[in-house]
Scaffold this motif. Structure first.
Motif, PDB file in Angstrom:
ATOM      1  N   GLU A  15     -18.755  28.226  16.784  1.00 35.17           N
ATOM      2  CA  GLU A  15     -19.478  29.287  16.386  1.00 35.17           C
ATOM      3  C   GLU A  15     -18.993  30.074  15.148  1.00 35.17           C
ATOM      4  OE1 GLU A  15     -22.459  29.997  18.383  1.00 35.17           O
ATOM      5  OE2 GLU A  15     -21.606  28.470  19.801  1.00 35.17           O
ATOM      6  N   GLU A  16     -20.116  30.783  14.492  1.00 34.28           N
ATOM      7  CA  GLU A  16     -19.868  31.484  13.429  1.00 34.28           C
ATOM      8  C   GLU A  16     -19.174  32.611  13.993  1.00 34.28           C
ATOM      9  OE1 GLU A  16     -23.482  32.531  11.576  1.00 34.28           O
ATOM     10  OE2 GLU A  16     -23.973  30.367  11.161  1.00 34.28           O
ATOM     11  N   THR A  17     -17.867  33.002  13.312  1.00 32.56           N
ATOM     12  CA  THR A  17     -16.961  34.214  13.674  1.00 32.56           C
ATOM     13  C   THR A  17     -16.495  35.027  12.554  1.00 32.56           C
ATOM     14  OG1 THR A  17     -14.995  32.753  13.619  1.00 32.56           O
ATOM     15  CG2 THR A  17     -16.168  32.606  15.579  1.00 32.56           C
ATOM     16  N   VAL A  18     -15.954  36.384  13.053  1.00 31.75           N
ATOM     17  CA  VAL A  18     -15.368  36.920  12.124  1.00 31.75           C
ATOM     18  C   VAL A  18     -14.032  37.105  13.041  1.00 31.75           C
ATOM     19  CG1 VAL A  18     -14.989  39.217  11.124  1.00 31.75           C
ATOM     20  CG2 VAL A  18     -17.178  38.140  11.069  1.00 31.75           C
ATOM     21  N   GLY A  57     -15.036  45.534  15.970  1.00 27.11           N
ATOM     22  CA  GLY A  57     -15.092  46.273  17.216  1.00 27.11           C
ATOM     23  C   GLY A  57     -16.266  47.026  17.441  1.00 27.11           C
ATOM     24  N   ALA A  58     -17.010  47.830  16.136  1.00 27.47           N
ATOM     25  CA  ALA A  58     -17.947  48.740  16.404  1.00 27.47           C
ATOM     26  C   ALA A  58     -19.218  48.006  15.955  1.00 27.47           C
ATOM     27  CB  ALA A  58     -17.806  49.806  15.685  1.00 27.47           C
ATOM     28  N   GLY A  59     -19.439  46.693  15.945  1.00 32.00           N
ATOM     29  CA  GLY A  59     -20.566  46.062  15.452  1.00 32.00           C
ATOM     30  C   GLY A  59     -20.646  45.596  14.113  1.00 32.00           C
ATOM     31  N   SER A  60     -19.730  46.120  13.117  1.00 30.10           N
ATOM     32  CA  SER A  60     -19.649  45.574  11.640  1.00 30.10           C
ATOM     33  C   SER A  60     -19.336  43.913  11.511  1.00 30.10           C
ATOM     34  CB  SER A  60     -18.563  46.476  10.863  1.00 30.10           C
ATOM     35  OG  SER A  60     -18.896  47.953  10.914  1.00 30.10           O
ATOM     36  N   ASP A  61     -18.536  43.509  12.373  1.00 36.05           N
ATOM     37  CA  ASP A  61     -18.251  42.095  12.059  1.00 36.05           C
ATOM     38  C   ASP A  61     -19.465  41.333  12.451  1.00 36.05           C
ATOM     39  OD1 ASP A  61     -18.052  43.523  14.696  1.00 36.05           O
ATOM     40  OD2 ASP A  61     -16.284  41.872  15.291  1.00 36.05           O
ATOM     41  N   ASP A  62     -20.486  41.730  13.583  1.00 37.67           N
ATOM     42  CA  ASP A  62     -21.851  41.153  13.915  1.00 37.67           C
ATOM     43  C   ASP A  62     -22.805  41.477  12.821  1.00 37.67           C
ATOM     44  OD1 ASP A  62     -20.886  40.175  16.216  1.00 37.67           O
ATOM     45  OD2 ASP A  62     -21.498  41.709  17.312  1.00 37.67           O
ATOM     46  N   ASP A  63     -22.710  42.834  12.149  1.00 38.84           N
ATOM     47  CA  ASP A  63     -23.556  43.243  11.054  1.00 38.84           C
ATOM     48  C   ASP A  63     -23.275  42.236   9.872  1.00 38.84           C
ATOM     49  OD1 ASP A  63     -24.957  45.025  12.416  1.00 38.84           O
ATOM     50  OD2 ASP A  63     -23.749  46.661  11.627  1.00 38.84           O
ATOM     51  N   LEU A  64     -21.867  41.794   9.759  1.00 40.29           N
ATOM     52  CA  LEU A  64     -21.491  41.034   8.497  1.00 40.29           C
ATOM     53  C   LEU A  64     -22.295  39.635   8.588  1.00 40.29           C
ATOM     54  CD1 LEU A  64     -20.164  40.123   5.909  1.00 40.29           C
ATOM     55  CD2 LEU A  64     -18.274  39.868   7.087  1.00 40.29           C
ATOM     56  N   LEU A  65     -22.082  39.122   9.829  1.00 39.40           N
ATOM     57  CA  LEU A  65     -22.573  37.597  10.129  1.00 39.40           C
ATOM     58  C   LEU A  65     -24.332  37.802  10.160  1.00 39.40           C
ATOM     59  CD1 LEU A  65     -20.550  36.390  13.295  1.00 39.40           C
ATOM     60  CD2 LEU A  65     -20.433  35.803  10.791  1.00 39.40           C
ATOM     61  N   ALA A  66     -24.908  38.868  10.397  1.00 43.22           N
ATOM     62  CA  ALA A  66     -26.342  38.951  10.288  1.00 43.22           C
ATOM     63  C   ALA A  66     -26.625  39.109   8.748  1.00 43.22           C
ATOM     64  CB  ALA A  66     -26.872  40.206  11.181  1.00 43.22           C
ATOM     65  N   ALA A  67     -25.928  39.759   8.048  1.00 45.00           N
ATOM     66  CA  ALA A  67     -26.329  40.002   6.586  1.00 45.00           C
ATOM     67  C   ALA A  67     -26.163  38.727   5.797  1.00 45.00           C
ATOM     68  CB  ALA A  67     -25.383  41.190   5.972  1.00 45.00           C
ATOM     69  N   LEU A 120     -10.787  36.872   8.967  1.00 51.32           N
ATOM     70  CA  LEU A 120     -11.053  35.593   8.456  1.00 51.32           C
ATOM     71  C   LEU A 120     -12.569  35.456   8.976  1.00 51.32           C
ATOM     72  CD1 LEU A 120     -10.918  32.617   7.676  1.00 51.32           C
ATOM     73  CD2 LEU A 120     -10.154  31.891  10.134  1.00 51.32           C
ATOM     74  N   VAL A 121     -13.578  34.942   7.823  1.00 49.42           N
ATOM     75  CA  VAL A 121     -14.870  34.911   8.326  1.00 49.42           C
ATOM     76  C   VAL A 121     -15.424  33.662   7.862  1.00 49.42           C
ATOM     77  CG1 VAL A 121     -17.035  35.387   7.278  1.00 49.42           C
ATOM     78  CG2 VAL A 121     -15.524  37.318   6.971  1.00 49.42           C
ATOM     79  N   ASP A 122     -15.801  32.986   8.929  1.00 45.01           N
ATOM     80  CA  ASP A 122     -15.903  31.384   9.057  1.00 45.01           C
ATOM     81  C   ASP A 122     -17.507  31.123   9.955  1.00 45.01           C
ATOM     82  OD1 ASP A 122     -15.782  28.594   9.178  1.00 45.01           O
ATOM     83  OD2 ASP A 122     -14.159  28.661  10.965  1.00 45.01           O
ATOM     84  N   THR A 123     -18.330  30.698   8.882  1.00 43.60           N
ATOM     85  CA  THR A 123     -19.707  30.299   9.364  1.00 43.60           C
ATOM     86  C   THR A 123     -19.672  28.762   9.414  1.00 43.60           C
ATOM     87  OG1 THR A 123     -20.520  30.223   7.029  1.00 43.60           O
ATOM     88  CG2 THR A 123     -20.533  32.298   8.205  1.00 43.60           C
ATOM     89  N   ASN A 124     -18.773  28.000   9.136  1.00 40.45           N
ATOM     90  CA  ASN A 124     -18.831  26.594   9.178  1.00 40.45           C
ATOM     91  C   ASN A 124     -18.629  26.197  10.769  1.00 40.45           C
ATOM     92  OD1 ASN A 124     -18.729  23.713   9.034  1.00 40.45           O
ATOM     93  ND2 ASN A 124     -17.412  23.798   7.303  1.00 40.45           N
ATOM     94  N   ARG A 125     -19.606  25.790  11.394  1.00 35.84           N
ATOM     95  CA  ARG A 125     -19.476  25.240  12.754  1.00 35.84           C
ATOM     96  C   ARG A 125     -18.829  24.035  12.871  1.00 35.84           C
ATOM     97  NH1 ARG A 125     -24.975  27.178  12.880  1.00 35.84           N
ATOM     98  NH2 ARG A 125     -25.621  25.073  12.850  1.00 35.84           N
TER      99      ARG A 125
END
Length: 138
Positions: A15-18, A57-67, A120-125
């Motif tokens: 999965e894409e992860t932060v 932990g406050a949603g910024s990691d999910d916001d980054l993946l959405a952006a 670490l930001v990884d979008t490569n599944r």
């Protein structure tokens, strides 16, 4: 020692992860910095991952993946076409989220702001295991 380095192996899965690396950085500095001032350099030797300093932990990691999904859609527009559909965008990611970071260390401790984490930001599944080199220079 003026320079110490190690390589972390991080399992990011399919999965894409932060992934928050802050505690691993602090553990490395506890062993190597021994109260010294210096710089912690992080480097990801991959063409499809990057490093970011952000709140987690406050949603910024999910916001980054959405952006990133908005800026780099996983569709067939990319000329680089091997791997999962839209994988070409993963090769553009390091231009926006660089594969390196250099952070201050004061008194052997990472000097981050109150809400900052090293991630670490990884979008490569297609690549479930990543390497991150940590190097401390005093």
């Amino acid at each position: 020692m003026p320079f110490t380095t190690t390589v972390l192996s991080i399992t990011t899965g399919s999965e894409e992860t932060v992934t928050d690396l802050t505690s691993r950085c602090e553990d490395f500095l506890a062993r190597t910095a021994q109260g010294a001032d210096g710089l912690l350099n992080l480097f990801v030797p991959h063409a499809t991952a990057g490093l970011a300093v952000l709140e987690t932990g406050a949603g910024s990691d999910d916001d980054l993946l959405a952006a990133l999904h908005h800026l780099l859609p996983a569709d067939d527009r990319w000329q680089h076409r091997h791997g999962s559909p839209g994988h070409g965008r993963d090769h553009v990611l390091p231009a926006l989220v660089p594969p390196h970071a250099t952070l201050p260390v004061v008194g052997g401790r990472l000097e981050l702001g109150t809400w900052q984490s090293v991630c670490l930001v990884d979008t490569n599944r297609d690549n479930p295991v990543r390497q991150v080199r940590l190097s401390f220079l005093s």
